[in-house]
Design a protein around this motif. Structure first.
Motif, PDB file in Angstrom:
ATOM      1  N   SER A 237      56.508   7.303 -35.563  1.00  0.00           N
ATOM      2  CA  SER A 237      56.900   8.903 -35.648  1.00  0.00           C
ATOM      3  C   SER A 237      55.789   9.311 -36.786  1.00  0.00           C
ATOM      4  O   SER A 237      55.079  10.561 -36.399  1.00  0.00           O
ATOM      5  CB  SER A 237      58.132   8.971 -36.115  1.00  0.00           C
ATOM      6  N   GLU A 241      52.836  12.109 -35.953  1.00  0.00           N
ATOM      7  CA  GLU A 241      52.797  13.333 -36.296  1.00  0.00           C
ATOM      8  C   GLU A 241      51.291  13.426 -36.790  1.00  0.00           C
ATOM      9  O   GLU A 241      50.735  14.710 -36.904  1.00  0.00           O
ATOM     10  CB  GLU A 241      53.805  13.572 -37.311  1.00  0.00           C
ATOM     11  N   LYS A 242      50.856  12.733 -37.491  1.00  0.00           N
ATOM     12  CA  LYS A 242      49.246  12.718 -38.069  1.00  0.00           C
ATOM     13  C   LYS A 242      48.348  12.991 -36.675  1.00  0.00           C
ATOM     14  O   LYS A 242      47.454  13.798 -36.940  1.00  0.00           O
ATOM     15  CB  LYS A 242      48.967  11.396 -38.485  1.00  0.00           C
TER      16      LYS A 242
END
Length: 316
Positions: A237, A241-242
């Motif tokens: 996750s 997100e990065k």
């Protein structure tokens, strides 16, 4: 002294009469030689009490009933009884008729009261009472039951009448046909069950293999579930997100015109230059295709290249 036959006969007659009187009194429960106390009690109904019925005190026989007669024209009955016991009791003691069953008769009980100065004397009339016997108690208990039974019988009769009115000939035939249809349905279910039993019996091996495969699939799903449980979802996750942040940054750079790609999207001059370069590249490739000898020439005898063909101007 010589007695005549008439005198002897008279004496014998008197003796016989006395013996008859004593015997009759004895059979009635009276002993003329005893000094019994005589008492009376008045009843509206003696409930089957009769002469020579026993008289008791606390269950012990102390005398007997000597006479029962009408007191007046209203039908009240006076019961005369004697007590041959010296037991003392008050004149307010109760003379109660009790007993009376399927076999035994009624009796008279004296319920003694003990009041000084009011002792009962011979000739006194005692207060009277009647105790309910077995038959009266049975009748008292059975009367409500009888009423309920009669009501149940009436209700049952009404219910049967209603059924007879509802269940006419046509309705009975319909019910009969319905049960016949149910019988056919049950028979069909039975045949179906036998067919299913045959199918199951004939494919038992296949069913065993199927259940074995399902068991293996279940085991594989369990392993897969364990594998998924071991995956670091939090780390994935965070990486996702990065990546999304990087894509967002790139999108912002493109929108603001930063970098070559951004200028290409936002600067019309860059787009025009790129378009002209593309067209020139196409003209060059067409010229090479039409006049290859101008760019690549090799000859042993030094022969010159052929005439020049101009490229198509439509690419300009």
């Amino acid at each position: 002294m010589k007695y005549t036959k008439e005198l002897k006969t008279g004496i014998l007659a008197v003796v016989a009469i006395v013996i008859l009187i004593f015997g009759y009194s004895y059979l009635k429960g009276q002993n003329l030689l005893d000094s019994n106390r005589i008492f009376h009690a008045v009843y509206a109904d003696v409930e089957g009490l009769s002469a020579s019925s026993p008289v008791t005190i606390n269950g012990m026989k102390v005398g007997q009933v000597t006479n029962i007669s009408f007191l007046d024209e209203r039908g009240l009955l006076v019961v005369t009884f004697n007590v041959d016991n010296d037991f003392k009791f008050s004149k307010n003691s109760l003379a109660q008729i009790y007993g009376g069953g399927l076999i035994g008769g009624k009796s008279l009980a004296i319920v003694p009261e003990y009041e000084p100065g009011m002792l009962a004397k011979t000739g006194d009339t005692l207060p009277s009472a009647i105790e309910e016997g077995i038959m009266e108690l049975v009748n008292e208990r059975l009367t409500p039951l009888q009423v309920k039974v009669e009501r149940a019988i009436v209700s049952t009769d009404s219910l049967l009448t209603a059924f007879n009115e509802v269940l006419d000939t046509e309705t009975r035939n319909n019910i009969k046909n319905t049960f016949n249809d149910l019988s056919e349905t049950v028979r069909s279910f039975k045949n179906t069950a036998e067919s299913l039993d045959g199918i199951v019996s004939g494919n038992s091996e296949k069913l065993d293999r199927t259940f074995s495969n399902l068991d293996e699939m279940s085991g594989n799903f369990n392993k897969f579930s364990d594998t998924l449980a071991q995956i670091d979802l939090n780390g994935m996750s965070g990486d996702l997100e990065k990546i999304i942040a990087d894509f967002e940054k790139i999108s912002n750079n493109l929108s603001s015109g930063q970098g070559t790609a951004g200028k290409l999207l936002t600067d019309d001059a860059v787009y025009d230059n790129l378009d002209r370069a593309t067209k020139q590249m196409e003209q060059l490739l067409q010229d090479i295709k039409l006049n290859p000898k101008r760019y690549v020439h090799f000859s042993v005898f030094g022969k010159r290249p052929g005439p020049y063909d101009a490229p198509n101007d439509s690419l300009k």
